[in-house]
Design an enzyme around this catalytic site. Structure first.
Site, short mmCIF file in Angstrom:
data_model
loop_
_atom_site.label_atom_id
_atom_site.label_comp_id
_atom_site.label_asym_id
_atom_site.label_seq_id
_atom_site.Cartn_x
_atom_site.Cartn_y
_atom_site.Cartn_z
N ALA A 159 31.16 71.84 21.73
CA ALA A 159 30.91 70.58 21.29
C ALA A 159 30.06 69.82 21.94
O ALA A 159 29.90 69.86 23.09
CB ALA A 159 32.58 70.01 21.58
N GLU A 195 28.54 56.80 17.32
CA GLU A 195 28.57 57.96 16.38
C GLU A 195 29.09 57.35 15.10
O GLU A 195 29.56 56.23 14.82
CB GLU A 195 29.36 59.14 16.70
CG GLU A 195 28.57 59.75 17.84
CD GLU A 195 29.47 61.46 18.11
OE1 GLU A 195 30.39 61.54 17.54
OE2 GLU A 195 28.85 62.11 18.71
N HIS A 221 30.74 69.19 8.11
CA HIS A 221 29.73 68.47 9.03
C HIS A 221 28.42 68.33 7.96
O HIS A 221 28.12 69.20 7.65
CB HIS A 221 29.44 68.91 10.32
CG HIS A 221 28.86 67.97 11.20
ND1 HIS A 221 27.56 67.88 11.24
CD2 HIS A 221 29.29 67.37 12.26
CE1 HIS A 221 27.16 66.73 12.03
NE2 HIS A 221 28.08 66.72 12.61
N ARG A 246 31.61 61.06 7.95
CA ARG A 246 30.79 62.42 7.46
C ARG A 246 31.15 62.70 6.11
O ARG A 246 30.16 63.46 5.48
CB ARG A 246 31.54 63.47 8.45
CG ARG A 246 31.16 63.42 9.75
CD ARG A 246 31.80 64.20 10.52
NE ARG A 246 31.26 64.05 11.95
CZ ARG A 246 31.72 64.93 13.16
NH1 ARG A 246 32.50 65.38 13.29
NH2 ARG A 246 30.96 64.45 14.24
N HIS A 303 33.42 72.40 9.16
CA HIS A 303 33.46 71.89 10.68
C HIS A 303 34.79 71.80 11.45
O HIS A 303 34.69 72.12 12.59
CB HIS A 303 32.59 70.51 10.65
CG HIS A 303 32.28 70.04 12.19
ND1 HIS A 303 31.55 71.00 13.16
CD2 HIS A 303 32.65 69.13 12.80
CE1 HIS A 303 31.49 70.29 14.29
NE2 HIS A 303 32.19 69.18 14.07
N ARG A 352 38.60 62.93 10.01
CA ARG A 352 38.80 62.72 11.66
C ARG A 352 37.45 61.80 12.13
O ARG A 352 36.50 62.12 11.47
CB ARG A 352 38.36 64.08 12.18
CG ARG A 352 38.19 63.95 13.86
CD ARG A 352 37.89 65.38 14.34
NE ARG A 352 36.65 65.96 13.90
CZ ARG A 352 35.50 66.32 14.79
NH1 ARG A 352 36.01 66.38 16.22
NH2 ARG A 352 34.58 66.72 14.32
C1 LIG Z 1 29.70 73.00 17.09
C2 LIG Z 1 30.95 72.30 17.24
C3 LIG Z 1 30.58 70.87 17.88
C4 LIG Z 1 31.72 70.14 17.96
N1 LIG Z 1 31.36 68.84 18.63
C5 LIG Z 1 32.45 68.13 18.85
C6 LIG Z 1 32.43 66.78 19.85
O1 LIG Z 1 31.10 66.50 19.94
N2 LIG Z 1 33.28 65.92 19.97
C7 LIG Z 1 34.69 66.37 19.49
O2 LIG Z 1 35.66 65.52 19.98
N3 LIG Z 1 34.89 67.38 18.89
C8 LIG Z 1 33.88 68.25 18.57
N4 LIG Z 1 34.07 69.59 17.87
C9 LIG Z 1 35.41 69.88 17.60
C10 LIG Z 1 36.17 70.33 19.10
O3 LIG Z 1 35.01 71.05 19.72
C11 LIG Z 1 37.32 71.01 18.78
O4 LIG Z 1 38.21 70.59 17.77
C12 LIG Z 1 38.18 71.38 19.91
O5 LIG Z 1 37.30 72.10 20.96
C13 LIG Z 1 39.28 72.35 19.72
O6 LIG Z 1 39.90 72.80 20.94
P1 LIG Z 1 41.16 73.65 20.70
O7 LIG Z 1 41.49 73.66 22.34
O8 LIG Z 1 42.19 73.31 19.93
O9 LIG Z 1 40.43 75.02 20.38
P2 LIG Z 1 39.41 76.03 20.91
O10 LIG Z 1 38.56 75.21 21.93
O11 LIG Z 1 38.50 76.41 19.52
O12 LIG Z 1 39.98 77.13 21.73
C14 LIG Z 1 40.76 78.15 20.97
C15 LIG Z 1 41.36 78.97 21.85
O13 LIG Z 1 42.32 80.04 21.16
C16 LIG Z 1 42.08 81.33 21.37
N5 LIG Z 1 42.68 82.01 20.31
C17 LIG Z 1 42.49 81.80 18.96
N6 LIG Z 1 43.08 82.78 18.20
C18 LIG Z 1 43.61 83.58 19.17
C19 LIG Z 1 44.64 84.74 18.96
N7 LIG Z 1 44.97 85.33 18.08
N8 LIG Z 1 44.99 85.40 20.06
C20 LIG Z 1 44.64 84.97 21.72
N9 LIG Z 1 43.85 83.86 21.58
C21 LIG Z 1 43.36 83.28 20.66
C22 LIG Z 1 40.44 81.54 21.57
O14 LIG Z 1 40.34 82.67 22.43
C23 LIG Z 1 40.21 80.11 22.46
O15 LIG Z 1 40.50 80.32 23.67
C24 LIG Z 1 32.98 70.41 17.51
C25 LIG Z 1 33.41 71.78 17.21
C26 LIG Z 1 32.08 72.66 16.79
C27 LIG Z 1 32.59 73.95 16.26
#
Ligand SMILES: Cc1cc2nc3c(=O)[nH]c(=O)nc-3n(C[C@H](O)[C@H](O)[C@H](O)COP(=O)(O)OP(=O)(O)OC[C@H]3O[C@@H](n4cnc5c(N)ncnc54)[C@H](O)[C@@H]3O)c2cc1C
Length: 529
Positions: free
Chosen positions: A53, A120, A236, A282, A345, A380
């Site tokens: 992110a 943004e 995105h 977006r 995205h 979003r």
């Molecule tokens: C390139 C990019 C840029 C972004 N920029 C922004 C931003 O600037 N601001 C913003 O608010 N959002 C942004 N987002 C969105 C945001 O980053 C995500 O929505 C958010 O970080 C998701 O967090 P999470 O904790 O839900 O999942 P994640 O951070 O994706 O973590 C998922 C976890 O689950 C684990 N997992 C998954 N499946 C399994 C399984 N079967 N068994 C064991 N473990 C598993 C993985 O190993 C990981 O540890 C961006 C996303 C991307 C891809």
């Protein structure tokens, strides 16, 4: 294969947290005072969408802002479908969760001692905090992990793949996992938090890391949980489009800082499509780009992000990671235009939860991108998802504490079993995944219609019936990808209107009477309520 193993997985604990991104870590920290917490991740603990992110985290903390305006912008982006109570919880809890991140060591960028906020798309105020320029998620993840590691009751196991929920008598009693050696195990717990992130890997073009295969949503669906709003996928508008390169995200914050979008004729075009031009929502920008590409008659065409008119020192200081990554592909954003196209995205939908992360299955909670609390509605608001992770991760952690001791009657019937690997099966699996990703991009992408969606559903059902039954991790990911793709395609077919990120050529307008409702999938049925 893992280079190291943190710890052997126990067969029993108080709370299981699946995922070590922002939502899982924040949930684990909240749970730590109530009992033993086991955090599991399928790769390194740091490999998550959270790590990538860039742009930042939205919060109403600047002098020019207030919570009401953040709420208004969030609801507006949601296009009539956000749950107002969830959005209110997000913006109201936000400032306290951010103060806490700062106390735990998150170094947001500052001007002197004052926090700097950027603006943004679709935000009416500058309210996006960032860290190290464009490494916000990595910095938040670092601080949360450091905090969690200081808490004795939290333990971590990396490179453990959770394949399914362990369900008994209608209650989630733990999880089933496949170890790197291909052995199956069960871990029993009082409650499970799914924080498995997104599902961008169901599309050929995506900004998401390889872990984003929708595992949490798919396993919850298989266990019988309600899954909501799956048709809403945010594309995105600006992912780097260079042959052979991954679709690296070129953050919205570049446009926030004044970057222009130019078409193949080098003309700015966004003002034709929206009053906010480059800062339009977006979905509007993504569709405008698709339209410009189609208009050019060249399916391989790209559009460009242009920062060359901006002060070079500011660009370099503000976007060091994007600058360095583009340079790897011989693009210097100080002097060159960046070729971009849209990519999948963010999933607005997911496992349906209440405001405390409770799902429709007792013992199961969800938070972060895998969950659908209704905050984002049909689209979003940029930078609201990291905030969602900390706010709803904490809320779910608090609610889960009440489950302590509730489900320990079930025996943790551990069932270790080595599974055979076959090169042919692995190749078959990869081929099935590629076919699904291509189909989703072409027929369930930015612009959809009934004919394409019906074909996609039929094809995905066929794919699902032909999946090889193997407990190996990649075969399980293939199953999850197909399960999630089918949920997205079926929900998109059922929603006969256009709203937010869901755009149908055959139903281009809103239909509030029939569809100002959430889609809820459970088993074979999809209902709207
Ligand atoms: C390139 C990019 C840029 C972004 N920029 C922004 C931003 O600037 N601001 C913003 O608010 N959002 C942004 N987002 C969105 C945001 O980053 C995500 O929505 C958010 O970080 C998701 O967090 P999470 O904790 O839900 O999942 P994640 O951070 O994706 O973590 C998922 C976890 O689950 C684990 N997992 C998954 N499946 C399994 C399984 N079967 N068994 C064991 N473990 C598993 C993985 O190993 C990981 O540890 C961006 C996303 C991307 C891809």
């Amino acid at each position: 294969m893992p280079a190291r193993k943190l710890k052997a997985v126990p067969s029993e604990t108080d709370f299981v947290v699946v995922g070590s991104g922002v939502a899982g870590l924040r949930g684990a920290i909240e749970l730590a005072e109530a009992g033993r917490v086991l955090v599991l991740a399928k790769n390194e603990l740091t490999e998550s969408a959270t790590q990538y992110a860039q742009g930042g985290i939205a919060v109403a903390l600047s002098d020019e802002d207030d919570i009401g305006l953040h709420l208004q912008d969030t609801l507006q982006a949601g296009d009539g479908l956000s749950n107002p109570d969830a959005a209110k919880a997000l913006v109201e809890d936000g400032p306290a969760r951010i103060q806490e991140l700062i106390e735990w060591g998150t170094a947001f960028d500052r001007h002197g001692s004052t926090l700097t906020f950027t603006r943004e798309g679709a935000h009416s105020r500058s309210r996006v905090l960032h860290a190290h320029g464009d490494s916000t998620g990595r910095e938040i993840g670092r601080a949360l992990q450091a905090k969690a590691r200081r808490l004795k009751s939290i333990s971590f196991c990396d490179f453990e793949f959770i394949s399914d929920l362990w369900l008994q008598d209608g209650r989630v009693r733990g999880i089933e996992l496949v170890s790197p050696a291909g052995e199956l195990h069960r871990v029993s717990a009082s409650a499970v938090l799914l924080a498995t992130g997104g599902l961008g890997q169901i599309y050929r073009e995506t900004t998401n890391p390889s872990i984003a295969t929708g595992d949490g949503v798919a396993m919850a669906f298989r266990a019988g949980a309600e899954i909501s709003d799956m048709e809403f996928i945010q594309f995105h508008p600006t992912a780097l489009y260079v042959k052979g390169a991954p679709r690296f995200l070129i953050s919205e914050a570049l446009r926030g800082e004044g970057a222009y979008l130019r078409n193949m004729e080098m003309m700015r075009f966004m003002a034709k499509y929206h009053d906010m031009a480059e800062l339009a929502p977006r979905d509007v920008v993504a569709r405008a780009i698709v339209h410009e590409i189609e208009r050019s008659g060249n399916r391989e065409a790209v559009v460009y992000l242009d920062m060359t008119h901006l002060e070079s020192s500011r660009v370099q200081a503000r976007f060091p990671r994007i600058h360095a990554t583009c340079l790897e592909y011989n693009i210097d954003l100080i002097t060159d235009m960046i070729p971009v196209r849209p990519a999948a995205h963010y999933a607005m939908g997911g496992v349906r939860t209440d405001l405390e992360g409770r799902t429709s299955l007792p013992g199961l909670f969800a938070a972060g991108e895998a969950a659908c609390s209704g905050v984002h509605g049909a689209n979003r608001l940029a930078s609201n998802s990291l905030l969602e992770g900390v706010v709803f991760g904490a809320r779910a952690g608090k609610a889960m504490q009440e489950s302590l001791g509730e489900s320990r009657s079930g025996k943790p019937a551990s069932n270790p079993r080595a599974t055979a690997k076959s090169a042919a099966a692995a190749a078959e699996c990869e081929a099935a995944i590629s076919a699904v990703r291509e189909l989703m991009w072409k027929q369930v992408g930015i612009v959809r219609d009934g004919k394409g969606l019906r074909q996609a559903v039929a094809e995905l059902q066929k794919q699902q019936s032909q999946l090889c039954a193997s407990p190996q991790r990649r075969a399980q990911e293939a199953r999850n990808i197909v399960n999630c793709a089918l949920l997205v395609a079926r929900s998109a077919l059922a929603r006969e209107e256009s709203r937010g990120a869901h755009y149908r050529l055959d139903f281009p307008a809103h239909d509030d009477a029939r569809f100002k409702k959430h889609s809820i999938a459970r088993g074979d049925s999809i209902r709207f309520e």
